[in-house]
Design a protein around this motif. Structure first.
Motif: not given
Length: 269
Positions: A35-38, A40-41, A132, A134-135
């Motif tokens: 889960r690369p998005d998780e 990265e978060r 940050d 991503r956001r």
């Protein structure tokens, strides 16, 4: 064979903080590997944690300030209040190495303590959100009209962000944050290299003890604060609002940006 336990948000935060057992941490590693998005978060959360530690850990090694020791020797009730005020000021000022150098006397007072608190809040907000990936903002500059409408409604006054293109900074967007007594607007900018600068705006009338009166507003008093973690802050108060610019910039450069922000905010550009 036992099925692995479901991964919860609490598990992920505990993994970020290093609070899991070795076995459970390995399970989270496997979970994140697909889960690369998780991943990265959570990496962004860890980066924010390192920034906060860099900002506040120096306080742990500082000696107890003399005002605290002096107040502790006085048993009267008034002295107990003085101790509390001095401790608050010491904790807030500690991470910045007793900030507000040059423009304020080092004695502990309500206006000094509130000024330090305001600068610290702005610096912490910068340290948390500027790394940050991503956001970094809630509403991007692409939706500037929505951003202005939303923040203006929540702050109770027009919140049009200054445009700093002449200085090489583009608006990235903004977000709403909790302040000492009410909401805070944070605008974020970046330069061509990606370095970020944030403008922190509070409608707390007690900011830095310079609210003035309804008929005689206080004159803006510009102050410079050097914070741990390489974050510098220029801040001032006008009427009911406090403004703080935070960035890893030299004092002269940050002052130049502050002058443009102050000009644009007053003229409504």
């Amino acid at each position: 064979m036992n099925r692995p336990e479901p991964v919860t948000e609490a598990d992920l935060h505990a993994w970020v903080d290093g609070q899991l057992s070795a076995e459970r941490a390995r399970e989270i590693d496997v979970y994140l590997s697909t889960r690369p998005d998780e991943a990265e978060r959570l990496a962004a959360y860890r980066a924010q944690g390192r920034e906060l530690h860099a900002l506040f850990d120096p306080v742990l090694d500082e000696p107890v300030p003399r005002p605290v020791l002096a107040a502790a020797r006085r048993p009267q009730r008034a002295a107990r209040h003085a101790i509390a005020a001095a401790v608050v000021a010491a904790l807030l000022g500690g991470a910045g190495g007793w900030v507000l150098r040059g423009s304020l006397a080092p004695a502990v007072s309500p206006s000094v303590a509130s000024g330090v608190a305001f600068a610290q809040r702005a610096a912490v907000a910068h340290a948390v959100y500027s790394p940050d990936v991503r956001r970094p903002v809630e509403v991007s500059a692409a939706q500037e009209d929505q951003l202005v409408t939303w923040l203006s409604r929540r702050m109770g006054t027009p919140m049009k962000p200054p445009h700093l293109q002449e200085l090489g900074y583009a608006l990235e967007g903004g977000r709403l944050l909790p302040g000492g007594r009410g909401p805070v607007a944070q605008f974020m900018y970046h330069d061509a290299s990606g370095a970020r600068l944030t403008l922190y705006v509070s409608n707390d009338v007690a900011v830095a003890g310079h609210a003035g009166s309804a008929t005689t507003p206080a004159e803006p008093a510009f102050r410079f604060s050097q914070e741990s973690g390489g974050v510098n802050v220029f801040y001032w108060v006008e009427g009911r609002f406090g403004y703080a610019l935070s960035a890893s910039l030299p004092r002269a450069e940050l002052a130049r940006v502050a002058a443009v922000v102050y000009r644009d905010w007053r003229t409504g550009r």
